[in-house]
Design a protein around this motif. Structure first.
Motif, PDB file in Angstrom:
ATOM      1  N   ASP A 176      97.202  60.005  74.369  1.00  0.00           N
ATOM      2  CA  ASP A 176      96.401  61.135  74.860  1.00  0.00           C
ATOM      3  C   ASP A 176      96.797  61.537  76.268  1.00  0.00           C
ATOM      4  O   ASP A 176      96.889  62.712  76.578  1.00  0.00           O
ATOM      5  CB  ASP A 176      94.882  60.874  74.851  1.00  0.00           C
ATOM      6  N   ASP A 177      96.986  60.565  77.179  1.00  0.00           N
ATOM      7  CA  ASP A 177      97.252  60.846  78.590  1.00  0.00           C
ATOM      8  C   ASP A 177      96.074  61.564  79.234  1.00  0.00           C
ATOM      9  O   ASP A 177      96.238  62.587  79.904  1.00  0.00           O
ATOM     10  CB  ASP A 177      98.543  61.648  78.785  1.00  0.00           C
ATOM     11  N   VAL A 178      94.876  61.020  79.046  1.00  0.00           N
ATOM     12  CA  VAL A 178      93.701  61.542  79.751  1.00  0.00           C
ATOM     13  C   VAL A 178      93.734  61.030  81.188  1.00  0.00           C
ATOM     14  O   VAL A 178      94.523  60.151  81.537  1.00  0.00           O
ATOM     15  CB  VAL A 178      92.387  61.131  79.061  1.00  0.00           C
ATOM     16  N   LEU A 179      92.865  61.576  82.033  1.00  0.00           N
ATOM     17  CA  LEU A 179      92.865  61.238  83.457  1.00  0.00           C
ATOM     18  C   LEU A 179      92.751  59.739  83.697  1.00  0.00           C
ATOM     19  O   LEU A 179      93.371  59.190  84.611  1.00  0.00           O
ATOM     20  CB  LEU A 179      91.709  61.978  84.140  1.00  0.00           C
ATOM     21  N   LEU A 180      91.978  59.066  82.846  1.00  0.00           N
ATOM     22  CA  LEU A 180      91.769  57.625  82.972  1.00  0.00           C
ATOM     23  C   LEU A 180      93.075  56.852  83.041  1.00  0.00           C
ATOM     24  O   LEU A 180      93.192  55.862  83.771  1.00  0.00           O
ATOM     25  CB  LEU A 180      90.931  57.146  81.782  1.00  0.00           C
ATOM     26  N   SER A 181      94.081  57.281  82.280  1.00  0.00           N
ATOM     27  CA  SER A 181      95.321  56.520  82.157  1.00  0.00           C
ATOM     28  C   SER A 181      96.055  56.377  83.489  1.00  0.00           C
ATOM     29  O   SER A 181      96.807  55.417  83.687  1.00  0.00           O
ATOM     30  CB  SER A 181      96.241  57.179  81.121  1.00  0.00           C
ATOM     31  N   ARG A 182      95.839  57.289  84.417  1.00  0.00           N
ATOM     32  CA  ARG A 182      96.534  57.237  85.706  1.00  0.00           C
ATOM     33  C   ARG A 182      95.869  56.291  86.684  1.00  0.00           C
ATOM     34  O   ARG A 182      96.455  55.938  87.710  1.00  0.00           O
ATOM     35  CB  ARG A 182      96.591  58.644  86.314  1.00  0.00           C
ATOM     36  N   TYR A 183      94.636  55.903  86.387  1.00  0.00           N
ATOM     37  CA  TYR A 183      93.879  55.092  87.334  1.00  0.00           C
ATOM     38  C   TYR A 183      93.602  53.678  86.833  1.00  0.00           C
ATOM     39  O   TYR A 183      92.951  52.893  87.523  1.00  0.00           O
ATOM     40  CB  TYR A 183      92.579  55.810  87.698  1.00  0.00           C
ATOM     41  N   LEU A 184      94.080  53.356  85.632  1.00  0.00           N
ATOM     42  CA  LEU A 184      94.024  51.977  85.176  1.00  0.00           C
ATOM     43  C   LEU A 184      95.009  51.141  85.983  1.00  0.00           C
ATOM     44  O   LEU A 184      95.956  51.676  86.574  1.00  0.00           O
ATOM     45  CB  LEU A 184      94.390  51.896  83.693  1.00  0.00           C
ATOM     46  N   ARG A 185      94.799  49.835  86.008  1.00  0.00           N
ATOM     47  CA  ARG A 185      95.765  48.933  86.619  1.00  0.00           C
ATOM     48  C   ARG A 185      96.156  47.882  85.611  1.00  0.00           C
ATOM     49  O   ARG A 185      95.314  47.108  85.194  1.00  0.00           O
ATOM     50  CB  ARG A 185      95.177  48.289  87.879  1.00  0.00           C
ATOM     51  N   PRO A 186      97.413  47.864  85.154  1.00  0.00           N
ATOM     52  CA  PRO A 186      98.464  48.785  85.586  1.00  0.00           C
ATOM     53  C   PRO A 186      98.264  50.192  85.020  1.00  0.00           C
ATOM     54  O   PRO A 186      97.555  50.372  84.027  1.00  0.00           O
ATOM     55  CB  PRO A 186      99.733  48.151  85.002  1.00  0.00           C
ATOM     56  N   LYS A 187      98.890  51.175  85.664  1.00  0.00           N
ATOM     57  CA  LYS A 187      98.829  52.535  85.161  1.00  0.00           C
ATOM     58  C   LYS A 187      99.395  52.560  83.741  1.00  0.00           C
ATOM     59  O   LYS A 187     100.390  51.901  83.449  1.00  0.00           O
ATOM     60  CB  LYS A 187      99.623  53.481  86.059  1.00  0.00           C
ATOM     61  N   LEU A 188      98.728  53.332  82.874  1.00  0.00           N
ATOM     62  CA  LEU A 188      99.003  53.226  81.441  1.00  0.00           C
ATOM     63  C   LEU A 188     100.164  54.105  80.984  1.00  0.00           C
ATOM     64  O   LEU A 188     100.165  55.322  81.201  1.00  0.00           O
ATOM     65  CB  LEU A 188      97.740  53.619  80.663  1.00  0.00           C
ATOM     66  N   THR A 189     101.140  53.479  80.345  1.00  0.00           N
ATOM     67  CA  THR A 189     102.159  54.233  79.608  1.00  0.00           C
ATOM     68  C   THR A 189     101.499  54.784  78.347  1.00  0.00           C
ATOM     69  O   THR A 189     100.769  54.064  77.658  1.00  0.00           O
ATOM     70  CB  THR A 189     103.337  53.317  79.236  1.00  0.00           C
ATOM     71  N   VAL A 207     104.935  59.368  78.290  1.00  0.00           N
ATOM     72  CA  VAL A 207     104.711  59.319  79.744  1.00  0.00           C
ATOM     73  C   VAL A 207     104.880  57.861  80.169  1.00  0.00           C
ATOM     74  O   VAL A 207     104.053  57.002  79.841  1.00  0.00           O
ATOM     75  CB  VAL A 207     103.303  59.817  80.123  1.00  0.00           C
ATOM     76  N   LYS A 208     105.965  57.570  80.883  1.00  0.00           N
ATOM     77  CA  LYS A 208     106.269  56.199  81.282  1.00  0.00           C
ATOM     78  C   LYS A 208     105.545  55.857  82.579  1.00  0.00           C
ATOM     79  O   LYS A 208     105.710  56.524  83.595  1.00  0.00           O
ATOM     80  CB  LYS A 208     107.776  56.021  81.479  1.00  0.00           C
ATOM     81  N   ARG A 209     104.736  54.784  82.509  1.00  0.00           N
ATOM     82  CA  ARG A 209     104.084  54.293  83.721  1.00  0.00           C
ATOM     83  C   ARG A 209     104.347  52.781  83.829  1.00  0.00           C
ATOM     84  O   ARG A 209     105.496  52.377  83.704  1.00  0.00           O
ATOM     85  CB  ARG A 209     102.600  54.650  83.706  1.00  0.00           C
ATOM     86  N   ASP A 210     103.304  52.004  84.044  1.00  0.00           N
ATOM     87  CA  ASP A 210     103.537  50.603  84.410  1.00  0.00           C
ATOM     88  C   ASP A 210     103.084  49.574  83.384  1.00  0.00           C
ATOM     89  O   ASP A 210     103.236  48.375  83.621  1.00  0.00           O
ATOM     90  CB  ASP A 210     102.815  50.296  85.735  1.00  0.00           C
ATOM     91  N   SER A 211     102.532  49.997  82.254  1.00  0.00           N
ATOM     92  CA  SER A 211     101.965  49.016  81.319  1.00  0.00           C
ATOM     93  C   SER A 211     102.947  48.580  80.243  1.00  0.00           C
ATOM     94  O   SER A 211     102.580  47.820  79.345  1.00  0.00           O
ATOM     95  CB  SER A 211     100.712  49.601  80.653  1.00  0.00           C
ATOM     96  N   VAL A 212     104.186  49.022  80.330  1.00  0.00           N
ATOM     97  CA  VAL A 212     105.199  48.655  79.341  1.00  0.00           C
ATOM     98  C   VAL A 212     106.457  48.175  80.077  1.00  0.00           C
ATOM     99  O   VAL A 212     106.898  48.800  81.043  1.00  0.00           O
ATOM    100  CB  VAL A 212     105.557  49.851  78.430  1.00  0.00           C
TER     101      VAL A 212
END
Length: 333
Positions: free
Chosen positions: A273-286, A323-328
Motif C-alpha cells: 500500500d505505501d500508506v503514511l505509516l510505512s515511512r515512520y515505522l522502525r525500520p522504515k517499511l519496504t 518502494v525500497k526502504r529498510d525492512s528488507v
C-alpha cells in the motif's frame, strides 16, 4: 433562519421567482435576479439542497462509498476524491459499505436518494452483476479498486497479482528461499490475487509456498500481530515475510521484535500500500506502492465527466511499484 417566503416578501416578488433564481431557472429578469440575490445575502438565506434536488433531479454532489473509516488506506482514497470535489466546488457525501453486500447496497442507495450527480464506489462484497446493474442505472457511477470486464471503462483498478509477483521476485533476487506470507481473512479478491502472485513466482522457481507458511487475520495492526504469532507458533524457519498491507506489517514487526527477531537482519518484511505509516515505522517499511490517491482522483474526475455527458478513456489500470526502504535485506549466511 430566513425562509424562501421571507426572501420573497423582502424582495417584493413571488416565491416562484425566488425558486427560479435559486435554481438558475429562466423567465427571471436581470433586475429581479440581482434583487433576489441581494436580499438572500442580506437575510443570510441558504437554499435547501434537498429542495433544490426536487427541482433539478440532481444534487451538485459526488457520492463516495468505501469500506473502513479508520483505515489509513481509505483515508487516502477519500482524500484524493475530496481534492477533486473541492477543486470543482462540488460537495462530497460519504457512505460506509463495511465490506458487506447488504451494507454496500444500502450505502449506494442512500447516496442515490440524495440525488448525487456522480458516484465513486469501492465495493468488494457486491456481485459483478449487481454492480453492472447499478452502472447501467447510474451513468456517472465509477468503480475503484474493482475490475469488471463488462464495464471496464468505468473501472479504475490495480493489478494486485502483479504486486504479489513483484514482492516475491524482490525477495528472491536478494537470496531469500524461506518465505512466509500474512494475508487478509476477508473473502475478497485483493488478498487472493496478491497471494496468487506470490505463489506463481515461487512455484516457477521450484519453491512452492506451503499452506502452513500462510497465516490470515483481519487486515489491521492487531490482525498482523495475531497472524505473526501463529506463524511463530508453528516453528517455521523463514527469513522473509510478505504481508497483505502495511497495517498488518506493522503488527507483525512488533511481534517479531518482541520475540527477539531483528528486522531485517533475521527476518525481512515487505508490506503493501505505501500508506503514511510505512515511512515512520522502525525500520522504515519496504512496501509495494498502491497509488490509491492518484486512482481516487482519476475516478472522481471520470465520474464528474460522465455526469456532464463527456466520454472517458477505455482503460484505467494501475500496477504496484516497489518502494525500497529498510525492512528488507539479504538473508544471513
Amino acid at each position: 433562519m430566513a425562509t424562501i417566503k421571507d426572501v420573497a416578501a423582502a424582495a417584493g416578488v413571488s416565491v416562484a421567482t425566488v425558486s427560479r433564481v435559486v435554481n438558475n431557472g429562466p423567465k427571471v429578469s436581470a433586475k429581479n435576479r440581482d434583487l433576489v440575490k441581494k436580499v438572500m445575502l442580506e437575510l443570510g438565506y441558504r437554499p435547501n439542497a434537498n429542495a433544490r434536488a426536487l427541482v433539478t433531479q440532481t444534487n451538485p454532489t459526488l457520492g463516495l462509498v468505501f469500506s473502513e473509516l479508520t483505515d489509513p488506506f481509505f483515508a487516502t482514497l477519500a482524500g484524493g476524491v475530496e481534492k477533486v470535489t473541492r477543486n470543482n466546488n462540488i460537495q462530497l457525501l460519504i457512505s460506509n459499505g463495511l465490506v458487506s453486500a447488504e451494507s454496500e447496497k444500502r450505502a449506494i442507495e442512500t447516496l442515490l436518494e440524495q440525488r448525487c450527480q456522480a458516484l465513486v464506489v469501492h465495493s468488494k462484497a457486491l456481485s459483478n452483476q449487481a454492480l453492472i446493474d447499478y452502472a447501467e442505472a447510474v451513468p456517472a457511477l465509477v468503480l475503484i479498486n474493482r475490475y469488471i470486464p463488462e464495464i471496464a471503462h468505468r473501472c479504475v483498478w490495480l493489478d494486485n497479482q502483479a504486486g504479489g509477483e513483484a514482492a516475491a521476485r524482490h525477495l528472491l533476487s536478494l537470496g531469500h528461499k524461506n518465505i512466509a506470507c500474512i494475508t487478509s481473512s476477508y473473502d475478497i479478491e485483493d488478498p487472493r490475487l496478491r497471494l496468487e502472485g506470490v505463489k506463481s513466482v515461487l512455484s516457477e522457481e521450484g519453491m512452492p509456498l506451503a499452506e502452513h507458511a500462510i497465516a490470515s487475520s483481519d487486515p489491521n495492526e492487531i490482525g498482523g500481530e495475531i497472524a505473526a504469532q501463529n506463524l511463530l507458533a508453528r516453528g517455521l524457519d523463514f527469513t522473509a515475510l510478505i504481508v497483505y498491507n502495511d497495517s498488518m506489517a506493522s503488527g507483525a514487526i512488533t511481534v517479531l521484535c518482541d520475540n527477539g527477531y531483528r528486522v531485517p537482519e533475521d527476518v525481512s518484511v515487505i508490506g503493501f500500500d505505501d500508506v503514511l505509516l510505512s515511512r515512520y515505522l522502525r525500520p522504515k517499511l519496504t512496501t509495494m506502492r498502491y497509488p490509491i490517491e492518484m486512482m481516487a482522483m482519476e475516478a472522481a474526475e471520470m465520474s464528474l465527466a460522465l455526469a456532464s455527458g463527456e466520454s472517458v478513456a477505455p482503460i484505467h489500470k494501475y500496477v504496484p511499484t516497489l518502494v525500497k526502504r529498510d525492512s528488507v535485506s539479504q538473508p544471513k549466511d
